[in-house]
Design a protein around this motif. Structure first.
Motif, PDB file in Angstrom:
ATOM      1  N   MET A  25      -5.212  -7.809   5.304  1.00 21.65           N
ATOM      2  CA  MET A  25      -4.253  -7.284   5.328  1.00 21.65           C
ATOM      3  C   MET A  25      -3.695  -7.315   7.167  1.00 21.65           C
ATOM      4  N   THR A  75      -8.393   3.361  -2.027  1.00 22.73           N
ATOM      5  CA  THR A  75      -7.478   1.859  -1.186  1.00 22.73           C
ATOM      6  C   THR A  75      -7.699   1.510   0.263  1.00 22.73           C
ATOM      7  N   LYS A 116      -8.610  -1.251   2.089  1.00 23.83           N
ATOM      8  CA  LYS A 116      -8.343  -2.022   2.864  1.00 23.83           C
ATOM      9  C   LYS A 116      -7.056  -2.529   4.057  1.00 23.83           C
ATOM     10  N   LEU A 154       1.106  -1.151   0.342  1.00 24.02           N
ATOM     11  CA  LEU A 154      -0.001   0.379   0.406  1.00 24.02           C
ATOM     12  C   LEU A 154       0.541   1.382   0.041  1.00 24.02           C
ATOM     13  N   HIS A 200      -8.456 -11.111   8.359  1.00 26.98           N
ATOM     14  CA  HIS A 200      -8.534 -10.273   7.452  1.00 26.98           C
ATOM     15  C   HIS A 200      -7.296 -10.403   6.756  1.00 26.98           C
TER      16      HIS A 200
END
Length: 436
Positions: free
Chosen positions: A423, A394, A398, A387, A421
């Motif tokens: 991420m 985004t 996320k 990221l 999750h």
């Protein structure tokens, strides 16, 4: 289609089991990642600085929510995707939002936040612009050798009876015309303007104020002003020349410029017809328009393809090779447009639905502060992750939108994040990077 009865929602069956849902889960939140933003905010002092920059005329003995709390609640809400004040009628009771803001009781209601906006003045918007500049200066550990200031404008569509609402022929609707200045990904200025003006209005004054403050902090730094042809104005160029600021600014095409490059365009046309391959050439020459007091260097990029000739012209004080000036210095100017999209689309900078012009400017500044918080989050916590170059939208989807259960008692607040999750590892990297 789910079947809904009051707050009980039926989703059919899974084998012999009935699948149903309701909103009686208790202290659950969909914004578990807000705690990361809280850590960023505590490190850079963004909302604290914003609150200190504004005057609060309220009677301290009769208020429940401090100015810092109101600003923090609003900015965190924008980062989490809640663009409307009405969203806070329920969010104010969200235990995780309360924890992120730093409260243990209910947060401000929509009417309270609305009064904050309606009390806004232009002086407050100017003060918040100074906060943006101070945040940018504080983000550098050492004096930078060179800074490129990107100046650009965009439209904020209007759909009501807002103050100073005017029709803009190019955008074909009623709008405001905010002026932005970026340096890399950092926002330095955000000036809301009515739209029936020259698009470069206030650009020279804004650049002057920015350079003056930045030179106080970094007297040895070299500054370059960059903009498209809409900012090719003599007051800006002459100010840069008088104060030792370099510039690379687009020049609108005209008959005389076409005449100067006509011979080279003919050669490109001949080569294209022979090869059926697009031809490209970068050259330079000296040029003085009627309104210019001296000749200046023009860098031109000429292209000829199936669509015909497509020349571009740039006026500059830089001494580098023409190809370097155009390809490596001027062309990256378009990146500022992506930053404008982030603030206006991802962080709701176009929500100018208040009647008062000053209130709409404050709304835009709140979006600018939210952008600054997300930009510093990206720089401080997400470097080296997938990221690292992600947009604000985004990052929100996320990393901020994580289901969480909150258990709060007299000794601690436990935030139980969703175990699966996707991420999770990135979240842990960010949390470690932001640890006190």
């Amino acid at each position: 289609m789910p079947k809904c009865t009051a707050e009980l929602i039926e989703f059919g069956r899974l084998g012999r089991r009935i699948v149903e849902a309701n909103f009686r889960g208790g202290d659950l939140s969909s914004d578990g990642g807000l705690m990361l933003l809280r850590q960023v905010d505590r490190r850079i002092g963004l909302t604290r600085s914003a609150a200190a920059a504004l005057d609060d005329a309220r009677d301290e003995t009769r208020i429940t929510h401090s100015l810092k709390t109101l600003l923090t609640q609003r900015i965190y809400g924008l980062c989490a995707g809640y663009e409307d004040l009405n969203d806070h009628d329920r969010l104010r009771r969200d235990t995780l939002m309360q924890t992120a803001v730093g409260q243990t009781d209910e947060l401000a209601s929509a009417p309270t936040l609305c009064r904050l906006e309606n009390r806004a003045t232009r002086a407050q918007a100017v003060a918040l612009n100074r906060v943006l500049v101070e945040q940018f200066i504080a983000s550098h550990a050492t004096e930078p050798r060179e800074l490129i200031l990107d100046v650009d404008a965009s439209d904020v569509p209007l759909h009501g009876d807002q103050e100073l609402a005017q029709f803009h022929g190019y955008y074909d609707h009623y709008c405001y015309l905010p002026l932005y200045v970026f340096c890399g990904q950092a926002m330095l200025a955000c000036v809301l303007r009515p739209s029936r003006i020259d698009g470069a209005r206030h650009a020279a004054a804004t650049i002057k104020l920015l350079v003056a403050r930045l030179r106080q902090a970094w007297p040895e730094t070299r500054f370059i002003v960059r903009g498209d042809s809409g900012f090719c104005r003599q007051n800006l160029i002459r100010w840069c020349e008088r104060h030792g600021v370099d510039y690379v600014i687009g020049v609108a095409r005209n008959k005389r410029l076409h005449e100067i490059v006509a011979a080279e365009e003919d050669r490109l046309c001949t080569r294209f017809e022979a090869t059926q391959t697009k031809q490209r050439h970068i050259a330079e020459f000296r040029y003085a328009a009627e309104s210019w007091n001296i000749e200046r260097r023009i860098v031109t990029r000429l292209e000829y393809g199936a669509q015909g000739a497509n020349p571009r012209f740039v006026v500059t004080s830089l001494k580098q090779d023409a190809a370097v000036v155009y390809d490596q210095i001027y062309c990256p100017r378009g990146e500022a447009e992506n930053r404008i999209k982030e603030i206006q689309l991802d962080l709701f900078g176009t929500r100018a639905s208040s009647h008062k012009f000053a209130a709409n400017w404050l709304r835009l500044m709140l979006a600018a502060l939210a952008y600054t918080l997300m930009e510093r989050f990206r720089a401080l916590a997400l470097a080296g992750t997938e990221l690292a170059r992600a947009s604000a939208a985004t990052i929100r989807v996320k990393l901020l939108k994580i289901g969480a259960a909150i258990v709060r008692n007299t000794r601690r607040v436990q935030i139980l994040l969703a175990s699966h999750h996707p991420m999770r590892e990135t979240f842990l990297i960010a949390a470690r990077a932001l640890a006190p």
